[in-house]
Design a protein around this motif. Structure first.
Motif, PDB file in Angstrom:
ATOM      1  N   UNK A  77       1.018  -0.903  -0.021  1.00 13.78           N
ATOM      2  CA  UNK A  77       0.340  -0.179  -0.239  1.00 13.78           C
ATOM      3  C   UNK A  77       0.734   0.727  -0.296  1.00 13.78           C
ATOM      4  N   UNK A  78       0.490   2.097  -1.082  1.00 12.59           N
ATOM      5  CA  UNK A  78       1.470   3.214  -0.939  1.00 12.59           C
ATOM      6  C   UNK A  78       0.698   4.968  -0.946  1.00 12.59           C
ATOM      7  N   UNK A  79       0.931   5.442   0.521  1.00  7.06           N
ATOM      8  CA  UNK A  79       0.293   6.683   0.365  1.00  7.06           C
ATOM      9  C   UNK A  79       0.767   8.135   0.417  1.00  7.06           C
ATOM     10  N   UNK A  80       0.368   8.793  -0.987  1.00  9.31           N
ATOM     11  CA  UNK A  80       1.512  10.004  -1.594  1.00  9.31           C
ATOM     12  C   UNK A  80       1.453  10.952  -0.626  1.00  9.31           C
ATOM     13  N   UNK A  95     -12.347   3.682   3.677  1.00  7.52           N
ATOM     14  CA  UNK A  95     -11.340   2.707   4.133  1.00  7.52           C
ATOM     15  C   UNK A  95     -11.798   1.557   3.566  1.00  7.52           C
ATOM     16  N   UNK A  96     -13.404   1.948   3.370  1.00  7.60           N
ATOM     17  CA  UNK A  96     -13.536   0.423   2.153  1.00  7.60           C
ATOM     18  C   UNK A  96     -13.163   0.145   0.659  1.00  7.60           C
ATOM     19  N   UNK A  97     -12.587   1.296   0.545  1.00  8.05           N
ATOM     20  CA  UNK A  97     -11.765   1.569  -0.922  1.00  8.05           C
ATOM     21  C   UNK A  97     -10.249   0.831  -0.573  1.00  8.05           C
ATOM     22  N   UNK A  98     -10.103   0.369   0.281  1.00  9.98           N
ATOM     23  CA  UNK A  98      -9.228  -0.635   0.478  1.00  9.98           C
ATOM     24  C   UNK A  98      -8.953  -1.806   0.526  1.00  9.98           C
ATOM     25  N   UNK A  99     -10.224  -2.748   0.563  1.00 10.96           N
ATOM     26  CA  UNK A  99     -10.573  -3.595  -0.384  1.00 10.96           C
ATOM     27  C   UNK A  99     -10.708  -3.800  -1.241  1.00 10.96           C
ATOM     28  N   UNK A 119     -12.040  -3.747  11.791  1.00 12.55           N
ATOM     29  CA  UNK A 119     -10.362  -3.792  12.043  1.00 12.55           C
ATOM     30  C   UNK A 119      -9.933  -3.311  11.754  1.00 12.55           C
ATOM     31  N   UNK A 120      -9.285  -2.261  10.892  1.00  7.38           N
ATOM     32  CA  UNK A 120      -8.483  -1.298  10.444  1.00  7.38           C
ATOM     33  C   UNK A 120      -9.091  -0.013  11.368  1.00  7.38           C
ATOM     34  N   UNK A 121     -10.607   0.287  11.209  1.00  9.56           N
ATOM     35  CA  UNK A 121     -10.639   1.636  12.223  1.00  9.56           C
ATOM     36  C   UNK A 121     -11.139   1.406  13.502  1.00  9.56           C
ATOM     37  N   UNK A 122     -10.481  -0.001  13.921  1.00 11.23           N
ATOM     38  CA  UNK A 122     -10.400  -0.265  15.512  1.00 11.23           C
ATOM     39  C   UNK A 122      -8.894  -0.141  15.899  1.00 11.23           C
ATOM     40  N   UNK A 123      -7.641  -0.311  14.677  1.00 13.80           N
ATOM     41  CA  UNK A 123      -6.635  -0.087  15.224  1.00 13.80           C
ATOM     42  C   UNK A 123      -5.941   1.302  15.219  1.00 13.80           C
ATOM     43  N   UNK A 149      -7.360   2.538   5.404  1.00 14.54           N
ATOM     44  CA  UNK A 149      -7.645   2.371   4.021  1.00 14.54           C
ATOM     45  C   UNK A 149      -6.495   1.758   3.874  1.00 14.54           C
ATOM     46  N   UNK A 150      -5.041   2.053   3.827  1.00 10.75           N
ATOM     47  CA  UNK A 150      -3.997   1.638   3.309  1.00 10.75           C
ATOM     48  C   UNK A 150      -4.377   0.069   4.476  1.00 10.75           C
ATOM     49  N   UNK A 151      -4.949  -0.009   5.402  1.00  9.57           N
ATOM     50  CA  UNK A 151      -4.547  -1.271   6.098  1.00  9.57           C
ATOM     51  C   UNK A 151      -5.471  -2.054   6.315  1.00  9.57           C
TER      52      UNK A 151
END
Length: 259
Positions: A77-80, A95-99, A119-123, A149-151
């Protein structure tokens, strides 16, 4: 992940020259250097955003050019530095876009996908903000949402380009602590560009220092952060405190060197 004799340029401008690096799995690697030295260019090459003009960037012992974009996105995953999205989407929707790399075209998210999003939301401590629209988030909250989102991609490697830029000190530390926690708890390999030497020293297992597109030094913060490096690369003098019992190091009292 590895670079082998990598050169990167734009038209007639060579930005990266003959770069050989190995990024160890499960570690945090910070890329340091003055403006224009090639930090973001290197990160883009690692993230398959641009191609090297010579040499090879490899991932899991294969040239990244042999990977399809979708398969690569399931691993990395790459976040600019600058993010673009519809400001009216909610945090959960973002965050759903990450799927998407894990789904076929037009395939809907299933229960397992939603559990991964949860889980990503919780983390990233976004539970109370999950239904808020992105345009109503603070800078630090927005950065956590993009990291979430990356997670949700469930990557083995996370690339971050200056994740603390434009944030106040509270939110900078919040993001730095989140990065460290994700590495320790999730085992994600993290490669990031930072400007703040102390932040890099705080969280990194390895530092990569670039100077004019070439590798100046590579190693642990204690090995790399020296008076000579600060003078040669950043044109500053400073005090270096390495008296801590652990491997911590602190740089302070910066002074410009006379030209």
């Amino acid at each position: 992940m590895e670079t082998k004799n990598v050169y990167i340029g734009y038209q007639d401008n060579e930005v990266i020259s003959d770069l050989n690096l190995q990024f160890e799995a499960g570690k945090i690697h910070s890329i340091l250097g003055p403006n224009g030295c090639g930090k973001s260019t290197l990160l883009k090459a690692l993230g398959k955003q641009i191609q090297s003009t010579a040499g090879e960037v490899s991932f899991k012992n294969s040239d990244i050019n042999t990977w399809s974009r979708k398969a690569f996105a399931r691993e990395l995953a790459f976040l600019m530095q600058v993010h673009e999205s519809n400001p009216e989407v909610t945090v959960r929707q973002l965050i759903e876009y990450g799927r998407f790399p894990h789904k076929r075209k037009f395939e809907r998210l299933n229960q397992e996908d939603q559990a991964i999003v949860d889980q990503a939301i919780s983390l990233t401590h976004l539970v109370d903000l999950a239904e808020r629209t992105v345009d109503r988030l603070s800078g630090g909250e927005r950065q956590r949402a993009w990291i979430a989102m990356a997670l949700a991609q469930q990557p083995a490697v996370l690339l971050l380009d200056e994740p603390t830029s434009y944030l106040d000190i509270h939110h900078q530390l919040e993001i730095i602590e989140l990065i460290k926690r994700l590495n320790v708890e999730q085992g994600i390999t993290i490669i990031l560009v930072l400007h703040d030497i102390n932040q890099a020293a705080m969280i990194s297992d390895q530092l990569i220092v670039l100077q004019s597109g070439s590798l100046y030094d590579f190693g642990t913060p204690r090995k790399v952060i020296t008076h000579s490096m600060l003078r040669d690369v950043f044109k500053v003098d400073a005090e270096i405190d390495s008296s801590f019992e652990d491997e911590s190091i602190s740089v302070y009292n910066f002074q410009l060197l006379e030209e």
